[in-house]
Every structure is written in structure tokens, then in C-alpha cells.
Design a protein around this motif. Structure first.
Motif, short mmCIF file in Angstrom:
data_model
loop_
_atom_site.label_atom_id
_atom_site.label_comp_id
_atom_site.label_asym_id
_atom_site.label_seq_id
_atom_site.Cartn_x
_atom_site.Cartn_y
_atom_site.Cartn_z
N GLU A 165 0.82 -1.21 0.00
CA GLU A 165 0.00 0.00 0.00
C GLU A 165 0.85 1.26 0.00
O GLU A 165 0.48 2.28 -0.58
CB GLU A 165 -0.93 0.00 1.21
CG GLU A 165 -1.95 -1.15 1.20
CD GLU A 165 -2.84 -1.13 2.41
OE1 GLU A 165 -2.69 -0.19 3.24
OE2 GLU A 165 -3.69 -2.03 2.54
N PHE A 166 2.01 1.20 0.65
CA PHE A 166 2.90 2.37 0.68
C PHE A 166 3.55 2.58 -0.68
O PHE A 166 3.80 3.71 -1.08
CB PHE A 166 3.95 2.20 1.78
CG PHE A 166 3.35 2.13 3.16
CD1 PHE A 166 2.99 3.29 3.83
CD2 PHE A 166 3.13 0.91 3.78
CE1 PHE A 166 2.45 3.25 5.10
CE2 PHE A 166 2.58 0.85 5.05
CZ PHE A 166 2.23 2.02 5.71
N TRP A 167 3.83 1.47 -1.40
CA TRP A 167 4.38 1.60 -2.75
C TRP A 167 3.37 2.26 -3.67
O TRP A 167 3.73 3.11 -4.51
CB TRP A 167 4.75 0.21 -3.29
CG TRP A 167 5.13 0.23 -4.72
CD1 TRP A 167 6.32 0.63 -5.29
CD2 TRP A 167 4.31 -0.19 -5.82
NE1 TRP A 167 6.28 0.50 -6.65
CE2 TRP A 167 5.06 -0.01 -7.00
CE3 TRP A 167 3.02 -0.70 -5.91
CZ2 TRP A 167 4.55 -0.32 -8.26
CZ3 TRP A 167 2.51 -1.02 -7.17
CH2 TRP A 167 3.26 -0.82 -8.32
N VAL A 168 2.09 1.91 -3.51
CA VAL A 168 1.03 2.53 -4.32
C VAL A 168 1.00 4.04 -4.09
O VAL A 168 0.83 4.83 -5.03
CB VAL A 168 -0.34 1.90 -3.99
CG1 VAL A 168 -1.46 2.64 -4.69
CG2 VAL A 168 -0.36 0.44 -4.38
N GLN A 169 1.23 4.45 -2.83
CA GLN A 169 1.23 5.88 -2.49
C GLN A 169 2.57 6.54 -2.74
O GLN A 169 2.70 7.75 -2.58
CB GLN A 169 0.84 6.04 -1.02
CG GLN A 169 -0.53 5.46 -0.68
CD GLN A 169 -0.78 5.41 0.82
OE1 GLN A 169 0.04 5.87 1.61
NE2 GLN A 169 -1.90 4.85 1.21
N GLY A 170 3.57 5.72 -3.12
CA GLY A 170 4.90 6.27 -3.38
C GLY A 170 5.70 6.58 -2.14
O GLY A 170 6.63 7.39 -2.18
N TYR B 13 11.26 0.55 1.99
CA TYR B 13 11.98 -0.72 2.11
C TYR B 13 12.56 -1.21 0.79
O TYR B 13 13.42 -2.08 0.80
CB TYR B 13 11.05 -1.78 2.70
CG TYR B 13 10.70 -1.52 4.13
CD1 TYR B 13 11.60 -1.82 5.15
CD2 TYR B 13 9.48 -0.97 4.48
CE1 TYR B 13 11.28 -1.58 6.48
CE2 TYR B 13 9.15 -0.73 5.80
CZ TYR B 13 10.06 -1.02 6.80
OH TYR B 13 9.74 -0.78 8.10
N GLY B 14 12.08 -0.68 -0.32
CA GLY B 14 12.63 -1.09 -1.62
C GLY B 14 12.50 -2.58 -1.85
O GLY B 14 11.44 -3.18 -1.65
N ASP B 15 13.60 -3.21 -2.28
CA ASP B 15 13.59 -4.64 -2.57
C ASP B 15 13.41 -5.50 -1.33
O ASP B 15 13.10 -6.69 -1.44
CB ASP B 15 14.90 -5.05 -3.27
CG ASP B 15 15.03 -4.41 -4.64
OD1 ASP B 15 13.99 -4.02 -5.20
OD2 ASP B 15 16.17 -4.30 -5.14
N GLN B 16 13.61 -4.93 -0.14
CA GLN B 16 13.46 -5.69 1.09
C GLN B 16 12.00 -5.75 1.57
O GLN B 16 11.71 -6.44 2.54
CB GLN B 16 14.34 -5.07 2.19
CG GLN B 16 15.81 -5.00 1.84
CD GLN B 16 16.38 -6.38 1.55
OE1 GLN B 16 16.09 -7.34 2.27
NE2 GLN B 16 17.20 -6.47 0.51
N CYS B 17 11.12 -5.05 0.90
CA CYS B 17 9.72 -5.03 1.30
C CYS B 17 9.10 -6.41 1.05
O CYS B 17 9.29 -7.00 -0.02
CB CYS B 17 8.95 -3.96 0.53
SG CYS B 17 7.20 -3.84 0.99
#
Length: 481
Positions: free
Chosen positions: A164-169, A173-177
Motif C-alpha cells: 500500500e505504501f508503494w502505491v502511495q509512493g 523498504y525497496g527490494d526488502q519489502c
């Protein structure tokens, strides 16, 4: 060489972290409380000696002992799949024999010559219809397939989710998410574009023949025409009422609205209104010169197109049988029409004599979608199952396999990939679309959306489209090897 970490004490002395165990090396300070020093636990105690213990008691230490046995019992079947499997002889690990076949000849197979003809078909020739795909392997007859019973102690795989945080930009965490930073998972296709314009659910997508426009209908009361080359919205038709369904046949575009079906010819610009439905038109299907409309009151209306002096549509039949609203229509198998309903049943109609020839009872909830694949009928329901139906010797249909999902089924569609493998698209109420290779139901990927995907549509050249409840259309394409 022994390495020690030291800290300056209050008297200016240096004491080893290994020595800070109370009064004496390796010992405990005699105290009545027997409490562990919380500052020692965090490596910040400056007292030596300290009135609290600088060591874990045997009871506490035992909590941190290494586990002697794995958390889950070891099993050679740790990953249990939902694929169809050939029944082993005298197998006892069978949950359900798919179908009550009296013999293995109930479902006709294919000859080698038939298979060769099918393998020569291009993906484009199969993808012209959103409801049928072709068989490519002679070892794909379904009557000998069984579902293997899952082991109860095997833990379920964590549900895949988009961050959800990636959707909001805002994901840091990058690749570790642990969650996905993509709207799809799979290595043989990609997301081409997002078509934004509708502000409510997309309920239908169509590609009229000889037209370079993609048509979409929405609950926002509009039809949008998208340029297939640029992805830009070329025109918006405001209909004023919720669009419940969309389909096309040749250059004709059909749109289901409350109590009416709108018809456009994309070449001549001719427009018609077909009256007769009572309530929202939820499903449309066309074949040759026939148009079928499934209505919220459970009735199916059929119109026949005539070209005597000018093209007109005449009401040919009213099919009554379902007790609740129609949700899905598909034609196939000669002169047969299949209808799914909110009454949990599927009805099979003969569209030459307009009679219901059988009623299929197998689902425990609303039948949301129907699809034809070769000689099989697929039905998806809110009861979280996809059922595969096949003809018996006496001409009736029976369930030969049931595939289960964790969420309700919203839509089904199918096409072939660049290797001419039949692919099933299964939209679920968990805001994702599963891709399975038939007949094994092998996982081929997954599409994700912000809201539920109600509409799936197959296009030419390996294209496929999804429409979700936010109004977004997503365009995907298969990648050639």
C-alpha cells in the motif's frame, strides 16, 4: 585473540561486558528480588556490583533454547497444488473423483489429426471470442482427473499483496519489502497502459470489428471510446443511466442499460433502441444475427436482426425460467445458450426452438460468469469455486472437476499464450486476477488492482484488458519468446 567490549564505569574503571554478571565472574549477585537488570539487558548498566542480576535465570534462558523440532511437521508434500492430477491406480489419497462417470468415454477425446489442426491456429484466431479457447494437448482429457486431498497440517501460503505504501509512493523498504511493488506477477506478459477516465466501475469492454477503438461502459453512465494506437479517449457518450453490460458482433456495439438495449453501427453510425427489458440489463451475448439480453428480473430476451429493406431488430423470443436476475450469458455447442443466475443455477437453452433443455445445479451461491472452452463449460460462482462441466453419453452435463479459490469468483475469460497454451483468467473478490494454464490449472501469474475486477476482455495480438470498480482500464500483452 579475545575481543572485549568495554564501557567506562563511574569510578573510571573499565569493566568487560563479559564480567558484568554481578559480584564475581560468571556469578550472580545475592539479592532477594532475583530480577534481571533491564539496563544490563540493553547494555547500559553502569553499576558494578549491581543489586539486580546480570544474567538470565535458568527458567528464562530455557525460553530461548533452540527448538528441537521444526514448527511444522516435515512433509514431502509441503507445497500442495490445486492442479488436476491423473488418478494413480488404487490410490487412497483422493478427496473427490471428478465426476460420476460410468466410463472414461463420457467426454470425447481428440484425434491426432484434430490436434495438429488446432496447433496450427494462431493466438489471434482463438482470441476473437472472449469465451472460448482451444485444446492443444491430446493428454488433456478431463474425465480421468482427480483432485488430491490437501494435508491439513500444511500451512497455507501467505496471500500475495501489493504494498500500500508503494502505491502511495512512500515505501522505504525497496527490494526488502515483503509485499509486491508491481501490479502483476508473471514473466511472460507485461502491463502496457492504464486508461483513466471512468469514475465508477467498468462493467463491459468490447472491440468492434474493423474499428480502431476500444469501447468501455461504466456505472458512471458513459461509454468511452479509446484510440487503440495512442491510448487516448477519443469520445465520450453520456447515456445518463448505469451501463450494466457491453458486447459487440462485427461492427455492431450493444450496450445494456436499465429497461433498454442501445445499438450502434460503428461503420454507418446507425443507432437503435431495443425496448422490452424490465430492469437492468446485466448480460449481453450475440451470435450471427441473434442478440440475447439477460435482465435483472430473471428473463432473457432474444432479438433477431433482419435486412429486408433496412436493418431492423425484431423481438424473437422471451425465455422465462430463472427466479432471480441473470448475471452471465454465453453461446456454444451448436444451438445452445447458457445462462447463469443469482438463483445459483445454470440453464441450458436451445435457441432454435427457444426451450430450456436442462437446469444445472452445482453451485451454492450466485453464478457470476460462464465460459466455453472446447467441449467444456466453465462456471464461476461467489461460492469460491470454478466448476468444469462436460457432456455425458445421454447428452446431459455433469461436473467433472471443481477448482477452489479462497475468494468468490467474479469473472472468467480465456485465450492462448504465444506458445498456444490455453490460459484461463479468473477474477476474484480479493482484487486480483489469477492466470491458470489449462487443463492443469498451473499458476501462470497474477494481476492486481485497487478494487475488484468485474470485467475481462480478450483482444487481438495477445492483448487482454481488465476493468475494475475504480473505473480504471488496464491493458496487458503477452510477450513472445
Amino acid at each position: 585473540m579475545e575481543i572485549k567490549t568495554t564501557r567506562r564505569g563511574p569510578q573510571g574503571k573499565e569493566s568487560s561486558v563479559f564480567d558484568r554478571l554481578g559480584a564475581g565472574r560468571g556469578g550472580h549477585l545475592n539479592n532477594s528480588s532475583n530480577k534481571i537488570c533491564k539496563f544490563w539487558l540493553s547494555g547500559r548498566c553502569l553499576k558494578n556490583p549491581c543489586r539486580f542480576a546480570h544474567s538470565e535465570t535458568p527458567d528464562v534462558a530455557s525460553i530461548h533454547r533452540q527448538r528441537q523440532t521444526p514448527y511444522y511437521p516435515h512433509s514431502s508434500n509441503a507445497l500442495v497444488s490445486n492442479t488436476w492430477r491423473r488418478a494413480p491406480k488404487n490410490s487412497q489419497n483422493v478427496q473427490e473423483k471428478v465426476g460420476n462417470h460410468k466410463s472414461s468415454e463420457n467426454v470425447p477425446g481428440k484425434s491426432e489429426s484434430d490436434l495438429e489442426d488446432i496447433k496450427k491456429k494462431s493466438p489471434e484466431s482463438v482470441s476473437e471470442s472472449s469465451s472460448e479457447c482451444s485444446v492443444v494437448e491430446d493428454d488433456s482429457n478431463l474425465e480421468n482427473v482427480v483432485e488430491e486431498k490437501p494435508l491439513e497440517h500444511v500451512p497455507k501460503k501467505t496471500t500475495e499483496r501489493v504494498c500500500e505504501f508503494w502505491v502511495q509512493g512512500t515505501c522505504v523498504y525497496g527490494d526488502q519489502c515483503p509485499y509486491l511493488h508491481s501490479w502483476f506477477r508473471g514473466d511472460k506478459f507485461k502491463r502496457l497502459a492504464e486508461l483513466q477516465g471512468h469514475n465508477k466501475a467498468v462493467n463491459g469492454i468490447a472491440l468492434p470489428l474493423r474499428c480502431n477503438k476500444l469501447c468501455s461502459g461504466s456505472s458512471d453512465g458513459t461509454i468511452r471510446l479509446w484510440d487503440c494506437h495512442t491510448g487516448q479517449c477519443a469520445n465520450v457518450i453520456n447515456l445518463g443511466d448505469e451501463v450494466g453490460s457491453v458486447c459487440s458482433e462485427g461492427p455492431w456495439l450493444f450496450v445494456g442499460l436499465p429497461s433498454v438495449v442501445k445499438v450502434w453501427n460503428t461503420e454507418s453510425g446507425a443507432e437503435y433502441s431495443l425496448n422490452g427489458p424490465v430492469g437492468q440489463v446485466n448480460a449481453l451475448e450475440s451470435v450471427n444475427d441473434l442478440l440475447f439480453a439477460g435482465v435483472e428480473d430473471g428473463v432473457i430476451l432474444a432479438w433477431k436482426g433482419t435486412c429486408e429493406s433496412n436493418l431492423t431488430f425484431q423481438l424473437a423470443a422471451t425465455l422465462i425460467g430463472h427466479s432471480h436476475g441473470i448475471t452471465s450469458l454465453v453461446v456454444g455447442g451448436g444451438n445452445r445458450l447458457y445462462s447463469g443466475s443469482k438463483d445459483h443455477t445454470i440453464r441450458v437453452w436451445d435457441h432454435e426452438n427457444w426451450q430450456c433443455i436442462m437446469t444445472l445445479n452445482g453451485h451454492d451461491d450466485v453464478v457470476k460468469s460462464l465460459m466455453r472452452w472446447d467441449k467444456y463449460l466453465f462456471s464461476g460462482s461467489l461460492d469460491c469455486t470454478i466448476k468444469v462441466w462436460a457432456s455425458t453419453d445421454d447428452g446431459s452435463l455433469e461436473v467433472i472437476y471443481t477448482h477452489s479459490e479462497e475468494q468468490g469468483i467474479l469473472a472468467l475469460s480465456g485465450m492462448t499464450d504465444p506458445n498456444v497454451k490455453p490460459i484461463l483468467y479468473c477474477s476474484c473478490s480479493d482484487k486480483s486476477v489469477h492466470l491458470y494454464e489449462l487443463p492443469t490449472f498451473t499458476d501462470r501469474g497474477r494481476l492486481f488492482a485497487k478494487q475488484e475486477v468485474q470485467t475481462l476482455q480478450i483482444g487481438p495480438g495477445g492483448l487482454f484488458f481488465t476493468g475494475d470498480q475504480t473505473g480504471l482500464l488496464a491493458v496487458y500483452t503477452w510477450l513472445a519468446d
